[in-house]
Design an enzyme around this catalytic site. Structure first.
Site, mmCIF file in Angstrom:
data_model
loop_
_atom_site.group_PDB
_atom_site.id
_atom_site.type_symbol
_atom_site.label_atom_id
_atom_site.label_comp_id
_atom_site.label_asym_id
_atom_site.label_seq_id
_atom_site.Cartn_x
_atom_site.Cartn_y
_atom_site.Cartn_z
ATOM 1 N N CYS A 21 0.871 -1.175 0.000
ATOM 2 C CA CYS A 21 0.000 0.000 0.000
ATOM 3 C C CYS A 21 0.913 1.231 0.000
ATOM 4 C CB CYS A 21 -0.967 -0.018 1.177
ATOM 5 S SG CYS A 21 -0.189 -0.050 2.811
ATOM 6 N N PHE A 22 0.450 2.355 0.526
ATOM 7 C CA PHE A 22 1.263 3.571 0.408
ATOM 8 C C PHE A 22 2.530 3.501 1.260
ATOM 9 C CE2 PHE A 22 2.301 8.054 1.531
ATOM 10 C CZ PHE A 22 2.735 8.424 0.275
#
Length: 365
Positions: free
Chosen positions: A95-96
């Site tokens: 994810c980020f």
């Protein structure tokens, strides 16, 4: 069982399959080549969770996220993640920041009987690694530029070398006012990521000297990384030469014959030809002010006549008129001025064969 990964270098060198848990809007702003976006939350869901986080804190935001991604929605997304994991057992998810979202997906996959590793640090850490890759290359490697008048075939020469950084290729743009392709350019971050991965792979093969075309700061809508562009203001240069006739023929091939074929292949015969004509006319209009009123009107009329004839009979000979006019009256004077300004950095000049041989020999020094 494979562990979570922090070896970003190997991920990119090996083109390891990865699935990106970020929302589509995040993915659209910048991603890595070949990565598949299988988000935990849609853009709308992410926005709601973000608002909840600001107003009520993390615990409430996590609870809302679980409510939004539940039931059939959760099952559908879980099936997509599981399909990717089974198709790419050597892959990773992220994810980020490699935090909550990827951990949630990892947990749900585990409940479904699939143990799948994530990239620690996520997108942000990998993006930072790639930015540093380009910066390190600029600091540690040698670079040489290929310059020359418009249409001399700089790209043709570069494509025959093994140590090229193809800025125009990565930007999907030919670099000039008429350089826009039939397909869209990448997002700025995508352009930077592709360039950095190219650098990484070439350096892993032992490349210490890079050849690149002399470009402005902007290639279409993509900006050359600042540290590289600053270096390009001092790098030594090789100047490619060709006859006026050869240059006209090459421009006719690239910007008329090939570009028209690109549009037709994408949009079909009728729409493709129409969109191609609109593109060339718009490209001419984009330099209206620099051409001046009289010259713009005259060259635009030559272009319209050429497009009408091409549409009627398929013949492209009339296009030489506006191409010759643009070279003589616009591009050549501009490039002559630039060559004079860069004369002190030009270490060799010659035709395509001579320049190619010189650059190949130069890498062996």
């Amino acid at each position: 069982m494979r562990n979570d990964c922090t070896d970003y270098r190997q991920l990119f060198l090996d083109d390891v399959p990865m699935m990106d848990m970020r929302a589509p809007i995040e993915f659209g702003k910048g991603a890595f080549p070949g990565v598949v976006n299988l988000p935990l939350m849609s853009d709308q869901e992410r926005q709601k969770v973000g608002t909840c986080f600001k107003q009520q804190g993390q615990a409430a935001a996590i609870e809302l996220g679980h409510q939004l991604v539940s039931g059939a929605v959760k099952q559908q997304r879980l099936e997509a993640w599981a399909a990717f994991a089974k198709a790419h057992p050597e892959g990773y998810l992220y994810c980020f920041r490699g935090g909550l979202r990827s951990q949630i997906v990892q947990g749900w996959l585990k409940e479904a009987g699939i143990t799948y590793p994530r990239v620690k640090g996520g997108y942000k850490a990998m993006r930072t690694f790639l930015l540093e890759t380009t910066q390190q290359a600029v600091a540690q490697c040698d670079f040489v530029l290929v310059g020359g008048l418009t249409g001399t075939g700089k790209t043709d020469v570069l494509q025959q070398l093994d140590n090229v950084l193809d800025l125009e290729g990565h930007a999907n743009h030919r670099g000039s006012s008429f350089g826009k392709r039939a397909t869209a350019q990448p997002a700025q971050i995508d352009f930077e990521n592709r360039l950095a991965i190219d650098v990484l792979k070439q350096r892993a093969r032992g490349t210490k000297q890079f050849v690149l075309e002399d470009e402005g700061r902007i290639v279409g809508s993509c900006s050359v990384p600042l540290e590289l562009y600053q270096g390009m203001q001092q790098y030594p240069m090789v100047w490619l030469e060709d006859s006026f006739e050869g240059r006209v023929e090459r421009i006719l091939r690239d910007y008329v014959v090939d570009l028209s074929a690109e549009f037709v292949a994408l949009h079909g015969e009728e729409d493709g030809r129409r969109l191609f004509a609109e593109r060339l006319l718009q490209s001419m209009a984009n330099i209206h002010k620099r051409l001046g009123g009289e010259r713009f009107q005259r060259l635009s009329e030559l272009l319209r006549q050429a497009l009408d004839e091409q549409l009627r009979s398929g013949a492209v000979e009339l296009h030489r008129g506006w191409i010759e006019g643009l070279l003589n009256e616009y591009y050549d004077p501009m490039y002559a001025y630039q060559r004079e300004a860069k004369a002190g950095r030009i270490e060799f000049a010659g035709d395509a064969r001579e320049v190619r041989e010189y650059l190949k020999a130069r890498t062996l020094r």
